[in-house]
Design a protein around this motif. Structure first.
Motif, PDB file in Angstrom:
ATOM      1  N   GLY A   1     -26.099  16.569  24.542  1.00  0.00           N
ATOM      2  CA  GLY A   1     -26.342  15.535  25.405  1.00  0.00           C
ATOM      3  C   GLY A   1     -27.054  14.398  24.548  1.00  0.00           C
ATOM      4  N   THR A   2     -28.014  13.663  25.101  1.00  0.00           N
ATOM      5  CA  THR A   2     -28.553  12.510  24.542  1.00  0.00           C
ATOM      6  C   THR A   2     -29.308  12.933  23.354  1.00  0.00           C
ATOM      7  OG1 THR A   2     -30.642  12.459  25.889  1.00  0.00           O
ATOM      8  CG2 THR A   2     -28.535  11.622  26.505  1.00  0.00           C
ATOM      9  N   PRO A   3     -29.543  12.168  22.324  1.00  0.00           N
ATOM     10  CA  PRO A   3     -30.487  12.290  21.090  1.00  0.00           C
ATOM     11  C   PRO A   3     -31.951  12.491  21.680  1.00  0.00           C
ATOM     12  CG  PRO A   3     -29.108  10.319  20.763  1.00  0.00           C
ATOM     13  CD  PRO A   3     -28.822  10.542  22.066  1.00  0.00           C
ATOM     14  N   GLU A   4     -32.269  12.069  22.684  1.00  0.00           N
ATOM     15  CA  GLU A   4     -33.597  12.305  23.161  1.00  0.00           C
ATOM     16  C   GLU A   4     -33.933  13.792  23.695  1.00  0.00           C
ATOM     17  OE1 GLU A   4     -33.032   8.074  22.966  1.00  0.00           O
ATOM     18  OE2 GLU A   4     -31.787   9.801  24.024  1.00  0.00           O
ATOM     19  N   GLU A   5     -32.765  14.131  24.518  1.00  0.00           N
ATOM     20  CA  GLU A   5     -32.744  15.494  24.884  1.00  0.00           C
ATOM     21  C   GLU A   5     -32.927  16.584  23.750  1.00  0.00           C
ATOM     22  OE1 GLU A   5     -30.258  15.018  28.986  1.00  0.00           O
ATOM     23  OE2 GLU A   5     -29.203  15.480  27.212  1.00  0.00           O
ATOM     24  N   ALA A   6     -31.823  16.491  22.675  1.00  0.00           N
ATOM     25  CA  ALA A   6     -31.807  17.061  21.278  1.00  0.00           C
ATOM     26  C   ALA A   6     -33.452  16.993  20.722  1.00  0.00           C
ATOM     27  CB  ALA A   6     -30.925  16.879  20.337  1.00  0.00           C
ATOM     28  N   LEU A   7     -33.950  15.944  20.700  1.00  0.00           N
ATOM     29  CA  LEU A   7     -35.440  15.970  20.194  1.00  0.00           C
ATOM     30  C   LEU A   7     -36.426  16.892  20.845  1.00  0.00           C
ATOM     31  CD1 LEU A   7     -37.401  14.867  17.834  1.00  0.00           C
ATOM     32  CD2 LEU A   7     -37.478  12.991  19.282  1.00  0.00           C
ATOM     33  N   ALA A   8     -36.181  16.742  22.127  1.00  0.00           N
ATOM     34  CA  ALA A   8     -37.286  17.641  22.865  1.00  0.00           C
ATOM     35  C   ALA A   8     -36.756  18.962  22.765  1.00  0.00           C
ATOM     36  CB  ALA A   8     -37.041  17.037  24.350  1.00  0.00           C
ATOM     37  N   MET A   9     -35.563  19.428  22.623  1.00  0.00           N
ATOM     38  CA  MET A   9     -35.446  20.951  22.152  1.00  0.00           C
ATOM     39  C   MET A   9     -35.890  21.257  20.760  1.00  0.00           C
ATOM     40  SD  MET A   9     -31.592  21.706  23.961  1.00  0.00           S
ATOM     41  CE  MET A   9     -30.954  20.131  23.833  1.00  0.00           C
ATOM     42  N   VAL A  10     -35.696  20.523  19.866  1.00  0.00           N
ATOM     43  CA  VAL A  10     -35.917  20.890  18.603  1.00  0.00           C
ATOM     44  C   VAL A  10     -37.571  20.748  18.343  1.00  0.00           C
ATOM     45  CG1 VAL A  10     -36.238  19.998  16.077  1.00  0.00           C
ATOM     46  CG2 VAL A  10     -34.062  20.009  17.210  1.00  0.00           C
ATOM     47  N   ARG A  11     -38.260  19.812  19.104  1.00  0.00           N
ATOM     48  CA  ARG A  11     -39.849  19.933  19.143  1.00  0.00           C
ATOM     49  C   ARG A  11     -40.181  21.128  19.680  1.00  0.00           C
ATOM     50  NH1 ARG A  11     -41.056  13.619  20.318  1.00  0.00           N
ATOM     51  NH2 ARG A  11     -41.180  13.009  18.117  1.00  0.00           N
ATOM     52  N   ALA A  12     -39.592  21.516  21.072  1.00  0.00           N
ATOM     53  CA  ALA A  12     -39.894  22.717  21.866  1.00  0.00           C
ATOM     54  C   ALA A  12     -39.662  23.925  20.895  1.00  0.00           C
ATOM     55  CB  ALA A  12     -39.167  22.766  23.154  1.00  0.00           C
ATOM     56  N   ALA A  13     -38.824  24.296  20.000  1.00  0.00           N
ATOM     57  CA  ALA A  13     -38.281  25.348  19.357  1.00  0.00           C
ATOM     58  C   ALA A  13     -39.461  25.390  18.166  1.00  0.00           C
ATOM     59  CB  ALA A  13     -37.004  25.171  19.013  1.00  0.00           C
ATOM     60  N   ASP A  14     -39.506  23.990  17.591  1.00  0.00           N
ATOM     61  CA  ASP A  14     -40.602  24.101  16.353  1.00  0.00           C
ATOM     62  C   ASP A  14     -41.924  24.525  16.822  1.00  0.00           C
ATOM     63  OD1 ASP A  14     -41.244  23.645  13.711  1.00  0.00           O
ATOM     64  OD2 ASP A  14     -42.142  21.647  14.400  1.00  0.00           O
TER      65      ASP A  14
END
Length: 383
Positions: free
Chosen positions: A25-38
């Motif tokens: 998806g968008t870079p913003e969506e990827a960042l949200a997933m990485v932060r949630a996982a972290d």
């Protein structure tokens, strides 16, 4: 989040991992997933995908979140992007720039796990583990550009060869209750075809049981792909068992296989992270895959211990599931390996304490003759 040792690599990885395949998806969506996982404590990420969008999405997100050093990353060698298409190859003219592109897009100088990508046939294994391709892998390893060497496969026969190869420290392997019924094949599509329903009636194949035993013995760690069988196990109409399992039940099944350290779960939204991490706080009833499979119209687990733990508690304090696991592993060998014997003895209360009260057997959903197995284990291990 609980963490497990990944074989003999020295790495500690979260038992829930991040499969990056759906981060398109968008870079913003990827960042949200990485932060949630972290934030959830997930620390292992698999990136097999060669396309620039998903690589950049993940790499930029890791860089922006400042989390790269907290992650164990599985980066694949042999997965390339050619003319807008994914191409699996051992041609170094394509492999080298593709791997350098991965490092660049992840803003890093190394991959924790350098994965020999997608090897499912003997011919592919020979090509990938010898000659110029393997020389390149060794070169990267010697330079520290890859810290450990791994291999990804769906074929248990190839996985066994990898587990016997001292240069390969871990494997990315497909594990779920349906695939464990399937005989070895070089064609991944076979796992999803009509053969799957018949295999559900035939029982776990020897190749799979032998693979898990071998990996436990050699210290070859396993990370899991396709733990949900592409979502088919969630739908009774598509499941080869004719019943639906939940994500938590599938995770429990994979994480109770010997040598498994982590299951790579595909996330395409932050809420999917929460759905997977719910496993960490799930109740025994929510994790219970055994009752579902035992009541399935199509299954072949009757008489086989799946280490589900329904037999507990034992009035003598025996950890029955662990005894059965070590016994099953040990019987794969002509002689009991010393490492397995020590693992067994470390349980403290061993099978010799069994008084054959049969209380456990009344709780077993698969009709395992547990008292007989305890007697066999006590004889095999000598205590």
């Amino acid at each position: 989040m609980r963490y497990r040792k990944l074989g003999n690599t020295g790495l500690e990885v979260s038992e829930i991992g991040f499969g990056g395949e759906w981060v398109d998806g968008t870079p913003e969506e990827a960042l949200a997933m990485v932060r949630a996982a972290d934030e959830a404590g997930i620390n292992i990420l698999d990136c097999w995908m060669p396309d620039p969008t998903r690589r950049s999405n993940l790499g930029d997100a890791l860089a922006e979140s400042g989390a790269r050093d907290r992650w164990v990353i599985q980066g694949h060698l042999g997965s390339t992007w050619q003319d807008g298409q994914y191409v699996r190859t051992r041609d170094l003219a394509q492999v080298k720039p593709a791997f350098e592109d991965l490092l660049a897009r992840f803003h890093t100088g190394y991959m924790d796990l350098g994965m020999i990508h997608y090897v499912d046939s003997p011919a592919e294994y020979e090509e990938a583990t010898s000659g110029a391709f393997m020389d390149y892998v060794r070169e990267l390893h010697a330079a520290g550009t890859i810290r450990h060497i791994g291999l990804s496969t769906h074929n248990p026969k190839i996985a066994k060869r990898a587990a016997l190869n001292p240069e390969i420290e871990m494997i990315l392997f497909s594990v779920n209750p349906a695939f464990d019924m399937m005989p070895a094949t070089e064609n991944l599509d076979d796992y999803f075809g009509e053969a799957g329903e018949q295999s559900a009636r035939d029982g776990m194949t020897p190749e799979r049981a032998e693979l898990y035993a071998l990996c436990e013995e050699t210290g070859t760690g396993i990370t899991v792909m396709k733990g949900f069988m592409g979502g088919r196990l969630f739908d009774a109409a598509q499941s080869p068992f004719g019943v639906a399992l939940t994500p938590v039940q599938c995770l429990e099944y994979a994480l109770t296989r010997p040598a498994v350290a982590s299951v790579m779960v595909g996330f395409s939204a932050p809420e999917h992270v929460a759905d997977a991490v719910a496993y960490e706080t799930a109740t025994p009833e929510e994790r219970d895959y055994a009752r579902v499979l035992a009541g399935a119209p199509r299954h072949a687990y009757i008489g086989q211990c799946t280490y589900c733990g329904h037999c507990a508690p034992c009035p003598q304090g025996i950890d029955i599931a662990s005894v059965n696991k070590f016994y099953d592993l040990a019987t794969m060998y002509d002689e009991v390996p010393d490492s397995l014997r020590e693992h067994y003895r470390a349980l403290g209360t061993t099978a010799s304490a069994c008084i054959a009260c049969h209380a456990c057997e009344r709780r077993c959903p698969f009709g395992v003759g547990i008292a007989d197995k305890m007697a066999a284990a006590a004889e095999l291990f000598g205590c």
